[in-house]
Design an enzyme around this catalytic site. Structure first.
Site, PDB file in Angstrom:
ATOM      1  N   GLN A 132       0.840  -1.203   0.000  1.00  0.00           N
ATOM      2  CA  GLN A 132       0.000   0.000   0.000  1.00  0.00           C
ATOM      3  C   GLN A 132       0.874   1.253   0.000  1.00  0.00           C
ATOM      4  O   GLN A 132       1.548   1.526   0.991  1.00  0.00           O
ATOM      5  CB  GLN A 132      -0.876  -0.037   1.261  1.00  0.00           C
ATOM      6  CG  GLN A 132      -1.790   1.149   1.448  1.00  0.00           C
ATOM      7  CD  GLN A 132      -2.621   1.003   2.728  1.00  0.00           C
ATOM      8  OE1 GLN A 132      -2.190   0.319   3.668  1.00  0.00           O
ATOM      9  NE2 GLN A 132      -3.770   1.626   2.770  1.00  0.00           N
ATOM     10  N   GLY A 133       0.860   1.999  -1.089  1.00  0.00           N
ATOM     11  CA  GLY A 133       1.706   3.192  -1.211  1.00  0.00           C
ATOM     12  C   GLY A 133       0.940   4.473  -0.941  1.00  0.00           C
ATOM     13  O   GLY A 133       0.623   5.226  -1.862  1.00  0.00           O
ATOM     14  N   TYR A 134       0.622   4.710   0.335  1.00  0.00           N
ATOM     15  CA  TYR A 134      -0.081   5.945   0.727  1.00  0.00           C
ATOM     16  C   TYR A 134       0.908   6.932   1.375  1.00  0.00           C
ATOM     17  O   TYR A 134       1.124   8.022   0.889  1.00  0.00           O
ATOM     18  CB  TYR A 134      -1.181   5.635   1.746  1.00  0.00           C
ATOM     19  CG  TYR A 134      -2.488   5.114   1.198  1.00  0.00           C
ATOM     20  CD1 TYR A 134      -2.573   4.487  -0.037  1.00  0.00           C
ATOM     21  CD2 TYR A 134      -3.662   5.223   1.938  1.00  0.00           C
ATOM     22  CE1 TYR A 134      -3.787   3.995  -0.511  1.00  0.00           C
ATOM     23  CE2 TYR A 134      -4.880   4.746   1.468  1.00  0.00           C
ATOM     24  CZ  TYR A 134      -4.931   4.132   0.253  1.00  0.00           C
ATOM     25  OH  TYR A 134      -6.134   3.647  -0.205  1.00  0.00           O
ATOM     26  N   SER A 135       1.478   6.524   2.529  1.00  0.00           N
ATOM     27  CA  SER A 135       2.247   7.468   3.362  1.00  0.00           C
ATOM     28  C   SER A 135       3.499   7.956   2.662  1.00  0.00           C
ATOM     29  O   SER A 135       4.153   7.227   1.920  1.00  0.00           O
ATOM     30  CB  SER A 135       2.666   6.789   4.667  1.00  0.00           C
ATOM     31  OG  SER A 135       1.545   6.271   5.332  1.00  0.00           O
ATOM     32  N   SER A 169       4.617  -1.358   4.121  1.00  0.00           N
ATOM     33  CA  SER A 169       4.755  -2.719   4.657  1.00  0.00           C
ATOM     34  C   SER A 169       4.863  -3.728   3.526  1.00  0.00           C
ATOM     35  O   SER A 169       4.105  -3.658   2.542  1.00  0.00           O
ATOM     36  CB  SER A 169       3.533  -3.094   5.509  1.00  0.00           C
ATOM     37  OG  SER A 169       3.369  -2.179   6.550  1.00  0.00           O
ATOM     38  N   GLU A 250      -9.854  -1.493   5.193  1.00  0.00           N
ATOM     39  CA  GLU A 250      -8.764  -1.789   6.136  1.00  0.00           C
ATOM     40  C   GLU A 250      -9.266  -1.729   7.575  1.00  0.00           C
ATOM     41  O   GLU A 250      -8.826  -2.487   8.427  1.00  0.00           O
ATOM     42  CB  GLU A 250      -7.615  -0.791   5.930  1.00  0.00           C
ATOM     43  CG  GLU A 250      -6.378  -1.134   6.735  1.00  0.00           C
ATOM     44  CD  GLU A 250      -5.178  -0.249   6.420  1.00  0.00           C
ATOM     45  OE1 GLU A 250      -5.364   0.802   5.765  1.00  0.00           O
ATOM     46  OE2 GLU A 250      -4.064  -0.605   6.834  1.00  0.00           O
ATOM     47  N   SER A 373      -4.317   7.014  12.957  1.00  0.00           N
ATOM     48  CA  SER A 373      -3.987   7.052  14.384  1.00  0.00           C
ATOM     49  C   SER A 373      -5.247   7.335  15.219  1.00  0.00           C
ATOM     50  O   SER A 373      -6.290   7.750  14.699  1.00  0.00           O
ATOM     51  CB  SER A 373      -2.948   8.150  14.640  1.00  0.00           C
ATOM     52  OG  SER A 373      -3.543   9.413  14.432  1.00  0.00           O
ATOM     53  N   ASN A 374      -5.126   7.145  16.538  1.00  0.00           N
ATOM     54  CA  ASN A 374      -6.262   7.429  17.430  1.00  0.00           C
ATOM     55  C   ASN A 374      -6.748   8.862  17.265  1.00  0.00           C
ATOM     56  O   ASN A 374      -7.947   9.130  17.249  1.00  0.00           O
ATOM     57  CB  ASN A 374      -5.829   7.218  18.893  1.00  0.00           C
ATOM     58  CG  ASN A 374      -5.917   5.763  19.305  1.00  0.00           C
ATOM     59  OD1 ASN A 374      -6.099   4.889  18.457  1.00  0.00           O
ATOM     60  ND2 ASN A 374      -5.780   5.507  20.592  1.00  0.00           N
ATOM     61  N   GLU A 375      -5.792   9.797  17.147  1.00  0.00           N
ATOM     62  CA  GLU A 375      -6.187  11.208  17.042  1.00  0.00           C
ATOM     63  C   GLU A 375      -6.998  11.434  15.763  1.00  0.00           C
ATOM     64  O   GLU A 375      -7.987  12.170  15.767  1.00  0.00           O
ATOM     65  CB  GLU A 375      -4.947  12.115  17.032  1.00  0.00           C
ATOM     66  CG  GLU A 375      -4.202  12.192  18.368  1.00  0.00           C
ATOM     67  CD  GLU A 375      -3.344  10.955  18.653  1.00  0.00           C
ATOM     68  OE1 GLU A 375      -3.094  10.159  17.724  1.00  0.00           O
ATOM     69  OE2 GLU A 375      -2.925  10.788  19.814  1.00  0.00           O
TER      70      GLU A 375
END
Ligand SMILES: Cc1cc2nc3c(=O)[nH]c(=O)nc-3n(C[C@H](O)[C@H](O)[C@H](O)COP(=O)(O)OP(=O)(O)OC[C@H]3O[C@@H](n4cnc5c(N)ncnc54)[C@H](O)[C@@H]3O)c2cc1C
Length: 394
Positions: A132-135, A169, A250, A373-375
């Protein structure tokens, strides 16, 4: 097209997968029980790949996909049963979950017939692995800030990609990457992005594993320098919508089976606490009881989420679920360290020969980050559920 019939009841489906796992996680595959997973993705990779191909040959991959795309057309309840039985059998962590659970459903929803025919059989047979090429270095939580760009080459009829992804990943073991790239020069934020499919084995792609403190490499930097992408999923410029749908998958059904693993971790930890006397400590007892209650809460929310998925889309329950399970698991890692006591801080060998509890403690720190993330989940809930003003973006 699969010849596998869609099963009738959840229980018969459960019995079928349970007996298949019992019969097949044997012989050469018996040693794979419990292998792989967070902090252990490098373990027995080739053997786990062979195992997953063995599953594919028996029609046990992509069970939730429609039959016409090579799945079993399993209902949501049957998919949960599959994941539960898989975890109960202590079967190895899957190597192709990104293709099966993220890209596959995205192609079924947004791909062309040609793309589905080209890619879905390869995923179902575990012949092609995906990442997965997002970040990117400046686009993690703020994914709309992606700088990777792509231009359409009219002559060749494909896209030319330049830029960098990070934390990708399994890229070192994958053949393909789905990439969010800016394809409309001058566009900002989530407009003008496209969702491209990029083969990794080509001169314009450089995959560099990131070595973690533990000495292992589970994710990578991926550099694109004139790399060619033959496919765009959805309309060019409409990649944000497609990318968000993938994130929904996801955070959705694919996480439901993990609770069996969580329950086993908690039960084993309670056993350790009973054996080493930690359970006599009232504070530890309190935290163990809270952990048990937390797991019940996660289960109830997961069932609510299932209703949302059945009605069309996971909705905000997926964000609530993500916060709950990720925080619960991270706290279980902390509790495990306290149950083990001072001895739990010692590695068995140089440099990072970790036991299961140390691995749980270290790698569950990542749970509250990846897949939003949680935020970020709280922002989603604040804006979409509570109707609070939208966060200001630069
Ligand atoms: C184990 C693991 C595997 C991963 N695999 C992949 C992968 O395969 N492919 C991929 O593309 N990415 C992957 N990622 C990356 C992951 O998606 C990002 O780490 C995540 O989106 C956070 O982005 P970041 O690391 O850039 O942190 P940042 O976005 O810089 O965030 C740093 C901190 O600031 C907080 N923060 C950021 N923005 C806000 C805000 N607006 N309001 C409040 N708080 C905020 C965050 O919650 C976080 O605590 C993986 C990450 C991990 C840990």
């Amino acid at each position: 097209m699969s010849s596998v019939e869609a099963p009738t009841t959840v229980e018969s489906f459960r019995t079928e997968i349970r007996s298949w796992l019992r019969a097949n996680l044997a012989g050469e595959f018996a040693a794979l029980r419990g292998r792989g997973g967070p902090g252990r993705e490098h373990e027995a990779f080739a053997e786990r790949l062979a195992w997953e191909r063995h599953m594919a040959a028996a029609g046990w991959t992509c069970v939730g996909w429609p039959v016409e795309y090579g799945g079993r057309g399993a209902t949501l309840e049957q998919q949960v049963a599959f994941h539960e039985e898989y975890a109960l059998a202590d079967a190895p962590a899957r190597v192709n979950h990104i293709g099966e659970q993220l890209l596959g459903p995205t192609l079924i929803a947004f791909g062309t017939d040609e793309q589905r025919a080209r890619f879905l059989p390869e995923i179902a047979a575990v012949r092609e692995l995906w990442c997965q090429g997002y970040s990117e270095p400046d686009a993690g939580s703020d994914l709309a800030n992606v700088r990777t760009r792509a231009a359409f080459d009219e002559e060749r009829g494909d896209w030319v990609v330049d830029g960098q992804k990070i934390w990708t990943s399994l890229a070192q073991d994958s053949q393909w990457c789905f990439v969010v790239a800016r394809t409309e020069p001058g566009s900002v934020r989530h407009r003008g992005l496209s969702y491209l499919l990029v083969p990794l084995d080509q001169p314009g792609v450089d995959v560099r594993p990131i070595t973690q403190l533990t000495g292992t490499s589970e994710f990578n930097e991926v550099f694109f320098d004139g790399a060619r992408a033959p496919h765009v999923v959805g309309a060019p410029g409409d990649g944000w919508r497609v990318a968000m749908a993938t994130l929904g998958f996801e955070r959705g059904v694919s996480t439901l089976g993990q609770q069996v693993g969580f329950r086993r971790e908690l039960e084993t930890l309670m056993e350790v606490a009973r054996r080493n006397g930690a359970a006599d400590d009232p504070l530890i007892r309190d935290r163990l009881a809270r952990a048990w209650i937390g797991l019940e809460t996660i289960r109830c929310n997961a069932l609510r989420m299932l209703e949302g998925v059945a009605a069309g889309a996971p909705g905000p329950e997926a964000s609530i679920g993500k916060i709950y399970w990720a925080t619960w698991h991270r706290e279980l890692g902390e509790l495990a360290m306290d149950v083990c006591g001072a001895g739990g801080m010692l590695a068995a060998g140089e440099p990072y020969d970790l036991d299961d509890w140390q691995r749980l403690f270290l790698f569950s720190r990542a749970d509250t980050l990846y897949a939003g993330s949680n935020e970020i989940q709280r922002n989603i809930i604040a804006e979409r559920v509570l109707g609070l003003p939208k966060e200001a973006k630069a």
